[in-house]
Design a protein around this motif. Structure first.
Motif, PDB file in Angstrom:
ATOM      1  N   MET A 133       0.834  -1.203   0.000  1.00 46.21           N
ATOM      2  CA  MET A 133       0.000   0.000   0.000  1.00 46.21           C
ATOM      3  C   MET A 133       0.867   1.250   0.000  1.00 46.21           C
ATOM      4  N   ASP A 134       1.918   1.244   0.788  1.00 47.59           N
ATOM      5  CA  ASP A 134       2.823   2.390   0.828  1.00 47.59           C
ATOM      6  C   ASP A 134       3.488   2.588  -0.529  1.00 47.59           C
ATOM      7  N   TYR A 135       3.855   1.489  -1.182  1.00 45.15           N
ATOM      8  CA  TYR A 135       4.493   1.569  -2.501  1.00 45.15           C
ATOM      9  C   TYR A 135       3.523   2.152  -3.527  1.00 45.15           C
ATOM     10  N   TYR A 136       2.280   1.702  -3.525  1.00 50.66           N
ATOM     11  CA  TYR A 136       1.293   2.233  -4.469  1.00 50.66           C
ATOM     12  C   TYR A 136       1.016   3.707  -4.205  1.00 50.66           C
ATOM     13  N   ASN A 137       0.996   4.092  -2.941  1.00 52.09           N
ATOM     14  CA  ASN A 137       0.821   5.515  -2.616  1.00 52.09           C
ATOM     15  C   ASN A 137       1.896   6.364  -3.290  1.00 52.09           C
ATOM     16  N   LYS A 138       3.116   5.838  -3.327  1.00 51.87           N
ATOM     17  CA  LYS A 138       4.240   6.591  -3.900  1.00 51.87           C
ATOM     18  C   LYS A 138       4.241   6.539  -5.425  1.00 51.87           C
ATOM     19  N   VAL A 139       3.879   5.403  -6.000  1.00 50.91           N
ATOM     20  CA  VAL A 139       3.963   5.235  -7.449  1.00 50.91           C
ATOM     21  C   VAL A 139       2.740   5.790  -8.171  1.00 50.91           C
ATOM     22  N   ILE A 140       1.547   5.668  -7.547  1.00 49.07           N
ATOM     23  CA  ILE A 140       0.309   6.106  -8.208  1.00 49.07           C
ATOM     24  C   ILE A 140      -0.243   7.380  -7.570  1.00 49.07           C
ATOM     25  N   GLY A 141      -0.490   7.325  -6.286  1.00 49.90           N
ATOM     26  CA  GLY A 141      -1.089   8.438  -5.561  1.00 49.90           C
ATOM     27  C   GLY A 141      -1.668   7.931  -4.251  1.00 49.90           C
ATOM     28  N   GLN A 142      -2.054   8.848  -3.394  1.00 45.89           N
ATOM     29  CA  GLN A 142      -2.478   8.475  -2.051  1.00 45.89           C
ATOM     30  C   GLN A 142      -3.821   7.746  -2.045  1.00 45.89           C
ATOM     31  N   TYR A 143      -3.870   6.653  -1.282  1.00 38.79           N
ATOM     32  CA  TYR A 143      -5.123   5.930  -1.059  1.00 38.79           C
ATOM     33  C   TYR A 143      -6.038   6.830  -0.231  1.00 38.79           C
ATOM     34  N   PRO A 144      -7.265   7.119  -0.676  1.00 43.13           N
ATOM     35  CA  PRO A 144      -8.065   8.157  -0.029  1.00 43.13           C
ATOM     36  C   PRO A 144      -8.945   7.702   1.129  1.00 43.13           C
ATOM     37  N   TYR A 145      -9.133   6.375   1.282  1.00 46.05           N
ATOM     38  CA  TYR A 145     -10.024   5.898   2.327  1.00 46.05           C
ATOM     39  C   TYR A 145      -9.230   5.567   3.592  1.00 46.05           C
ATOM     40  N   GLY A 202       0.926 -12.590  -4.380  1.00 47.10           N
ATOM     41  CA  GLY A 202       0.687 -12.117  -5.738  1.00 47.10           C
ATOM     42  C   GLY A 202      -0.760 -11.705  -5.942  1.00 47.10           C
ATOM     43  N   THR A 203      -1.688 -12.536  -5.445  1.00 49.02           N
ATOM     44  CA  THR A 203      -3.109 -12.216  -5.584  1.00 49.02           C
ATOM     45  C   THR A 203      -3.459 -10.934  -4.837  1.00 49.02           C
ATOM     46  N   ALA A 204      -3.046 -10.842  -3.582  1.00 50.00           N
ATOM     47  CA  ALA A 204      -3.378  -9.668  -2.767  1.00 50.00           C
ATOM     48  C   ALA A 204      -2.759  -8.397  -3.339  1.00 50.00           C
ATOM     49  N   THR A 205      -1.539  -8.507  -3.869  1.00 53.67           N
ATOM     50  CA  THR A 205      -0.861  -7.347  -4.456  1.00 53.67           C
ATOM     51  C   THR A 205      -1.608  -6.869  -5.694  1.00 53.67           C
ATOM     52  N   HIS A 206      -2.054  -7.808  -6.510  1.00 52.46           N
ATOM     53  CA  HIS A 206      -2.812  -7.452  -7.711  1.00 52.46           C
ATOM     54  C   HIS A 206      -4.168  -6.831  -7.350  1.00 52.46           C
ATOM     55  N   GLU A 207      -4.876  -7.469  -6.437  1.00 51.09           N
ATOM     56  CA  GLU A 207      -6.220  -6.977  -6.087  1.00 51.09           C
ATOM     57  C   GLU A 207      -6.162  -5.622  -5.407  1.00 51.09           C
ATOM     58  N   LEU A 208      -5.154  -5.404  -4.584  1.00 51.92           N
ATOM     59  CA  LEU A 208      -5.019  -4.088  -3.945  1.00 51.92           C
ATOM     60  C   LEU A 208      -4.794  -3.006  -4.997  1.00 51.92           C
ATOM     61  N   ALA A 209      -4.045  -3.333  -6.050  1.00 50.36           N
ATOM     62  CA  ALA A 209      -3.806  -2.356  -7.121  1.00 50.36           C
ATOM     63  C   ALA A 209      -5.111  -1.938  -7.789  1.00 50.36           C
ATOM     64  N   HIS A 210      -6.058  -2.866  -7.853  1.00 48.72           N
ATOM     65  CA  HIS A 210      -7.354  -2.546  -8.454  1.00 48.72           C
ATOM     66  C   HIS A 210      -8.058  -1.411  -7.714  1.00 48.72           C
ATOM     67  N   TRP A 229      -8.701  -3.549 -20.106  1.00 49.09           N
ATOM     68  CA  TRP A 229      -7.243  -3.409 -20.029  1.00 49.09           C
ATOM     69  C   TRP A 229      -6.809  -2.209 -19.195  1.00 49.09           C
ATOM     70  N   MET A 230      -7.668  -1.194 -19.099  1.00 49.42           N
ATOM     71  CA  MET A 230      -7.295  -0.011 -18.318  1.00 49.42           C
ATOM     72  C   MET A 230      -7.253  -0.318 -16.828  1.00 49.42           C
ATOM     73  N   ASP A 231      -7.938  -1.355 -16.420  1.00 55.41           N
ATOM     74  CA  ASP A 231      -7.919  -1.766 -15.020  1.00 55.41           C
ATOM     75  C   ASP A 231      -7.020  -2.982 -14.824  1.00 55.41           C
ATOM     76  N   GLU A 232      -7.318  -4.075 -15.520  1.00 52.64           N
ATOM     77  CA  GLU A 232      -6.549  -5.304 -15.331  1.00 52.64           C
ATOM     78  C   GLU A 232      -5.083  -5.122 -15.714  1.00 52.64           C
ATOM     79  N   GLY A 233      -4.856  -4.480 -16.837  1.00 55.94           N
ATOM     80  CA  GLY A 233      -3.486  -4.298 -17.295  1.00 55.94           C
ATOM     81  C   GLY A 233      -2.688  -3.365 -16.420  1.00 55.94           C
ATOM     82  N   PHE A 234      -3.302  -2.248 -16.016  1.00 55.71           N
ATOM     83  CA  PHE A 234      -2.577  -1.288 -15.185  1.00 55.71           C
ATOM     84  C   PHE A 234      -2.319  -1.859 -13.797  1.00 55.71           C
ATOM     85  N   ALA A 235      -3.296  -2.638 -13.266  1.00 54.28           N
ATOM     86  CA  ALA A 235      -3.084  -3.294 -11.980  1.00 54.28           C
ATOM     87  C   ALA A 235      -1.944  -4.304 -12.077  1.00 54.28           C
ATOM     88  N   SER A 236      -1.873  -5.031 -13.195  1.00 55.25           N
ATOM     89  CA  SER A 236      -0.798  -6.006 -13.392  1.00 55.25           C
ATOM     90  C   SER A 236       0.557  -5.308 -13.477  1.00 55.25           C
TER      91      SER A 236
END
Length: 636
Positions: free
Chosen positions: A326-338, A370-378, A394-401
Motif C-alpha cells: 500500500m505504501d508503494y502504491y501511494n508513492k507510485v500512483i497516488g495516495q489511497y483516499p479511504y 501475488g493475488t493480494a498485491t494485484h487486487e489491492l492495485a485494483h 485493459w485499463m484496469d486489469e493491465g494497469f493493476a498487473s
C-alpha cells in the motif's frame, strides 16, 4: 478530520482537470439499504432507497438496474456463454471425471465438461426479485430482462434534478460458482458481491446496461448506508466503515471499549457507511478470525480468514507485506483516499471491490501475496479511477498487473532488470496463435477466454511498460501520477491516459493508443544488413527495416570488441519527440527521425566493422517486438 469533509476535499482536489470545461458531468447514486439474511436458507430480504441525481444534459424517461444474481440460473446468458465458448472456464465448466478421479474424454479425445450453473437446483440458484418499485412515492413500471431491470419512470428526471427510488427486494445467494455465492470450496459461507439491485451507469456514451455474462463492472459514483441483520455468530467484513463497531465487537471495537451485547438476542445488525464509492460488497462466516494492522497514513488494514491452523501462518505473514505494498502504491500512483481496506478469504481466485478484496486463502504465501498485491492495485485503477471495465478492461486489469509486477519486484530479494519479461512472452504466443483480438473489443465479445485475458491483463500491462520505452521511465511515472490525480473519482477513458502522458512528456501519442489498443498491428523491426566501408574510411553502414505495421522509435545499442558501448536513438517522426537517454552512462547519438511510410532506414557507425561485436535493437526488452531474433547482429 470529519470523513464527509475529507472526501469532499478529495473530490474538489481531483476535479481540476475539468475546471475549465462545463461539459463534464457524472451521475450520482446514494443508497440506503436495510437487509436481513436467513443463514439457514441463504435467502435475504431488503429495502432500498436510492436518491439518484441526473447531472447529464439529457431528460431521462427510463433507468436500468443490474440484477446480477439472476445470472446464476440454468439457461441464463452466463450459463449459455460458459457452455458455448471455445475454451470454457473450469469454474463454470469443470471436466467430468470417473469414479477413480480420471478425466473422461469423448470419441475425439476431447475433455467432457458439465455446466455447474445448468445443474443448480431451485434452492441453489441465485435470484433477485424486485417489488413495490416507487419513484417519489409513485409506482413505476418495471420489466425484468435476465440480469437487467428496465424501469419506465413515473415522471421524467430533468437535467440537474434528483429523484428518489424505493423498492423491496428478495434474494437468494447462489451456490458459489463465480465471485459471489455461498459455501465455496474453502468453506466460506457468504461471499456477497453484486448482491443488491444496482443502478446502471449513464454517461456521455449513454446507458451501460450490460447483461452479466462473466466479466467486469461499471458503476455510478455515490454513497452507501447499509444495515445488515444476520445471525449473531457471524463475522462480517467488506466495503465501508462499521458505524456501530463498539456494539458489534469481533475485533472492530475501539481498544478502550468493552462491547456489551444482549445475551438473548439471536441476531446482530451491522451498520456500514461508505462515502464516494460505486459498489458495496461484504462477506460473512462464523469462523472468521479478524486481524487489524495499521497501514500507511493511519489506514486500517483488516484481514478476515478462516480459523484453520493450516493457513493462519500465511495470513499473518501476508500482513506486513500488504502494508509495504500500500505504501508503494501511494508513492507510485497516488495516495489511497479511504481509511480502511479489507483482505477477505472468500470468492474464487481474487476479485476487487470497493475498499476490499475477496480472495482464496489456502494457497502458498507466494501465491497469496501475488493475488493480494494485484487486487489491492485494483483499488486505485477500478475503485478510485473507475474506468469502464466492460468496454476497456485493459485499463484496469493491465494497469493493476503493471504496478503489481513493480511492487513484487521491489519486494524480491533478487530484483529483475525487466520484471515484465514473461508478460511479453505471453503476448507473443497469442500473436503466433492467430487468435488475438483488439483491446477495444468489449469484454464480453472475445471469442476465447484466453484472448480476453491476454488483451486485458497482458497487453494492458505492456501498454504502460512499453510506454516507458516510448517516452522514458521518469515521464511515464509522472504521467501515471498525473492521470490518477486528474481523474480519481471519475470515469477516465483510454484517451485520458494518453493525454496525461502527452501533457507530461510533450510527445504526440495518438498513433500509440490507436495501433496498440484498436488494432492487432504488430511491432517487428529487424537489422537487415551491416556493411563496412570499402573506401578505407573507418565507418560501418547499418540497414534497418520495419516489417510489422506498428511504428516505434528505435533504440540501438552497439557493443565494441574493446568492451565499450555506444547507443543510437532514432526518433519516430509522427511523435515530434526525443526521449531522454535511458542509459546516461552510455554515450548516445540522436539520429534523423524515421517516417512510418518508409519501411527502410540507414545510418552509419563511425567505426570499422571489425571493431563491432554486437548490435541490438531495443536492449531494454520493453518494446513488444514479435520477432526478437532479427533484432540482433552478432559476430560469432
Amino acid at each position: 478530520m470529519n470523513k464527509k469533509i475529507l472526501f469532499g476535499l478529495i473530490l474538489i482536489s481531483g476535479s481540476s482537470i475539468f475546471a475549465q470545461s462545463k461539459n463534464y458531468w457524472q451521475q450520482k447514486a446514494n443508497y440506503t439499504m436495510d437487509v436481513t439474511m436467513d443463514v439457514t436458507t441463504y435467502q435475504y430480504k431488503g429495502k432500498q432507497k436510492l436518491v439518484y441525481t441526473n447531472n447529464s444534459p439529457d431528460t431521462l424517461k427510463r433507468v436500468y438496474y443490474h440484477l446480477y444474481n439472476n445470472a446464476f440460473q440454468p439457461g441464463s446468458e452466463m450459463d449459455v456463454r460458459s457452455r458455448t465458448i471455445a475454451d470454457p472456464d473450469a469454474r463454470f465448466m469443470p471436466k467430468v471425471k470417473d469414479a477413480q478421479g480420471k478425466e473422461i474424454k469423448d470419441a475425439n479425445g476431447k475433455d467432457i465438461r458439465e455446466s455447474r450453473i445448468a445443474k443448480l437446483q431451485p434452492n441453489e440458484i441465485g435470484y433477485l426479485k424486485i417489488s413495490n418499485f416507487m419513484q417519489d412515492k409513485i409506482p413505476a413500471k418495471t420489466k425484468e430482462v435476465g440480469t437487467i431491470l428496465e424501469v419506465d419512470l413515473a415522471k421524467p428526471i430533468l437535467p440537474g434534478k434528483s429523484t428518489t427510488f424505493t423498492l423491496d427486494f428478495d434474494g437468494q445467494v447462489p451456490l458459489q460458482i463465480r465471485r459471489s455465492g455461498r459455501n465455496n470450496a474453502e468453506g466460506v459461507e457468504l461471499s456477497m458481491s453484486q448482491w443488491y439491485p444496482k443502478m446502471a451507469e449513464f454517461d456521455f456514451e449513454g446507458w451501460h446496461a450490460d447483461p452479466y455474462i462473466a466479466r467486469e463492472f461499471h458503476g455510478v459514483w455515490g454513497s452507501f448506508d447499509v444495515k445488515i441483520t444476520i445471525d449473531k455468530n457471524y463475522v462480517l467484513g467488506g466495503t465501508g466503515y462499521l458505524k456501530n463497531k463498539n456494539k458489534i465487537g469481533f475485533g472492530y471495537e475501539d481498544k478502550d471499549k468493552k462491547v456489551k451485547k444482549d445475551p438473548n438476542a439471536k441476531m446482530l445488525t451491522w451498520h456500514f457507511i461508505a462515502p464516494d464509492v460505486h459498489d458495496f460488497t461484504w462477506a460473512a462466516d462464523k469462523n472468521y478470525l479478524h486481524d487489524v494492522v495499521k497501514g500507511p497514513n493511519d489506514v486500517d488494514l483488516h484481514f478476515l480468514y478462516k480459523n484453520d491452523p493450516k493457513i493462519i501462518e500465511n495470513w499473518k505473514a501476508l500482513q506486513p507485506k500488504m502494508v509495504f505494498v500500500m505504501d508503494y502504491y501511494n508513492k507510485v500512483i497516488g495516495q489511497y483516499p479511504y481509511k480502511q481496506y479489507s483482505f477477505i478469504q472468500g470468492g474464487d481466485g481474487g476479485m476487487e471491490y470497493a475498499m476490499c478484496t475477496l480472495m482464496l486463502g489456502t494457497g502458498t504465501l507466494k501465491g497469496m501475496t501475488g493475488t493480494a498485491t494485484h487486487e489491492l492495485a485494483h483499488c486505485w485503477f477500478q475503485h478510485i479511477l473507475a474506468s469502464n471495465e466492460s468496454k476497456h478492461p485493459w485499463m484496469d486489469e493491465g494497469f493493476a498487473s503493471y504496478v503489481e509486477d513493480l511492487a513484487l519486484n521491489e519486494m524480491a530479494e533478487k530484483k529483475e532488470q525487466n520484471p515484465f519479461e514473461s508478460t511479453y512472452k505471453s503476448y507473443v504466443k497469442l500473436v503466433e496463435s492467430g487468435k488475438e483480438q483488439p483491446m477495444s473489443t468489449h469484454g464480453d465479445r472475445f471469442d476465447e477466454n484466453r484472448s480476453y485475458t491476454i488483451a486485458s491483463y497482458v497487453k494492458g500491462e505492456i501498454f504502460l511498460s512499453q510506454l516507458e520505452y516510448v517516452i522514458g521511465q521518469e515521464n511515464l511515472r509522472t504521467a501515471l501520477k498525473r492521470y490518477y490525480n486528474d481523474f480519481k473519482f471519475k470515469h477516465p477513458t483510454p484517451n485520458d491516459i494518453k493525454r496525461s502522458a502527452e501533457r507530461v512528456s510533450g510527445a504526440n501519442l495518438d498513433w500509440y493508443l490507436t495501433d496498440w489498443t484498436e488494432t492487432t498491428n504488430t511491432i517487428d523491426y529487424g537489422i537487415k544488413n551491416v556493411e563496412g566501408a570499402t573506401d578505407g574510411v573507418q565507418r560501418t553502414g547499418v540497414s534497418l527495416e520495419r516489417i510489422g505495421r506498428m511504428p516505434m522509435p528505435i533504440d540501438v545499442l552497439v557493443e565494441y570488441t574493446d568492451g565499450t558501448k555506444e547507443s543510437f536513438y532514432i526518433p519516430l517522426r509522427m511523435m515530434s519527440f526525443q526521449k531522454p537517454n535511458p542509459t546516461p552512462e552510455i554515450k548516445r547519438t540522436v539520429l534523423n527521425d524515421w517516417a512510418w511510410a518508409d519501411p527502410n532506414y540507414f545510418f552509419e557507425i563511425p567505426k570499422a566493422k571489425a571493431s563491432i561485436k554486437k548490435i541490438t535493437i531495443d536492449p531494454s526488452g520493453l518494446m513488444a517486438d514479435v520477432k526478437k531474433e532479427n533484432n540482433v547482429y552478432e559476430v560469432k
